[in-house]
Design an enzyme around this catalytic site. Structure first.
Site, short mmCIF file in Angstrom:
data_model
loop_
_atom_site.label_atom_id
_atom_site.label_comp_id
_atom_site.label_asym_id
_atom_site.label_seq_id
_atom_site.Cartn_x
_atom_site.Cartn_y
_atom_site.Cartn_z
N VAL A 1 38.59 39.60 45.93
CA VAL A 1 37.50 39.32 44.99
C VAL A 1 37.60 40.42 43.94
O VAL A 1 37.29 41.58 44.21
CB VAL A 1 36.13 39.33 45.69
CG1 VAL A 1 35.00 39.17 44.68
CG2 VAL A 1 36.07 38.21 46.74
N PRO A 2 38.06 40.09 42.73
CA PRO A 2 38.61 41.10 41.81
C PRO A 2 37.58 41.90 41.01
O PRO A 2 37.49 41.79 39.78
CB PRO A 2 39.48 40.25 40.88
CG PRO A 2 38.77 38.93 40.83
CD PRO A 2 38.22 38.72 42.21
N CYS A 3 36.86 42.78 41.68
CA CYS A 3 35.92 43.64 40.96
C CYS A 3 36.66 44.64 40.07
O CYS A 3 36.05 45.23 39.16
CB CYS A 3 35.00 44.36 41.93
SG CYS A 3 35.83 45.31 43.22
N HIS A 4 37.97 44.81 40.28
CA HIS A 4 38.74 45.71 39.40
C HIS A 4 38.84 45.16 37.98
O HIS A 4 39.20 45.90 37.06
CB HIS A 4 40.14 45.96 39.98
CG HIS A 4 40.98 44.72 40.11
ND1 HIS A 4 40.90 43.88 41.20
CD2 HIS A 4 41.92 44.18 39.28
CE1 HIS A 4 41.75 42.88 41.04
NE2 HIS A 4 42.38 43.04 39.89
N ARG A 5 38.51 43.90 37.79
CA ARG A 5 38.59 43.29 36.46
C ARG A 5 37.30 43.47 35.65
O ARG A 5 37.16 42.90 34.57
CB ARG A 5 38.92 41.80 36.59
CG ARG A 5 40.30 41.56 37.20
CD ARG A 5 40.58 40.09 37.46
NE ARG A 5 41.82 39.94 38.23
CZ ARG A 5 42.15 38.87 38.93
NH1 ARG A 5 41.34 37.82 38.94
NH2 ARG A 5 43.28 38.83 39.62
#
Length: 205
Positions: free
Chosen positions: A173-177
């Site tokens: 789940v790409p919270c780095h984006r």
């Protein structure tokens, strides 16, 4: 550094007296026996990646937790035991698909994860934010403010940041984006070096 639970004795869910570290030929039948008996509640393994060893944990519903190297994996597993069930077994076979997809992602062969997820560690507004993050495409970014607007709570920028900081399924789940409005990184549970590495990996693909 010892692997989670191993030095403390057998993994929860195994019979008393079972050695914590077993040859694969012996461990596989124990995994099958545990599954047949309705245990474990949680299966886990660790996988090596360019940003360090990640802990993966799953329930029968799907992938439950991804933990970074900087987190105490033992402590993560104990918290999961309190939240999701006390019976835990190291079971690489049950997490083979998650491990394979992560390997494909880190080697530039995958842009989207197709895994069942157990989102039971998140609820309310945090769950709403994390569900939105799954829709931010590979190589794209949004600001914390933009995420807040898109989930219908434009003033909840700090709450969006909190949801990202407590994301139990980072990378997948790409919270780095999610970045600050000025384009700077903001925080990241895995550390800013890991966040930078993930963004650079996607930008280069």
């Amino acid at each position: 550094m010892r692997k989670p639970f191993e030095a403390a004795g057998p993994a929860p869910g195994l019979p008393a007296g079972t050695p914590a570290s077993l040859p694969a030929s012996l461990h596989a039948p124990l995994e099958d026996a545990a599954a047949g008996a309705g245990i474990p509640d949680i299966a886990y393994t660790t996988v090596s990646t360019p940003i360090g060893d990640l802990l993966l944990a799953a329930t029968g519903r799907g992938l439950l937790r991804v933990a970074f190297p900087g987190e105490d994996h033992d402590a993560v597993l104990h918290r999961l035991a309190e939240r999701a069930g006390p019976r835990i077994l190291r079971s690489p076979r049950r997490l083979e698909e998650a491990a394979r997809q992560l390997d494909e992602y880190f080697t530039g062969r995958r842009r989207h994860f197709d895994l069942p997820l157990d989102r039971s560690l998140s609820a309310g507004f945090r769950l709403t934010v994390l569900e939105h993050l799954s829709g931010i495409g590979f190589g794209r970014t949004e600001s914390y403010a933009e995420v807040a607007r898109r989930v219908g709570h434009a003033r909840a920028v700090r709450a969006v940041g909190s949801a990202c900081a407590t994301n139990p399924l980072p990378v997948v789940v790409p919270c780095h984006r999610v970045l600050r409005t000025d384009g700077s990184l903001g925080g990241y549970l895995g550390g800013l070096a890991a966040k930078t590495a993930l963004l650079e990996l996607e930008a280069a693909a």
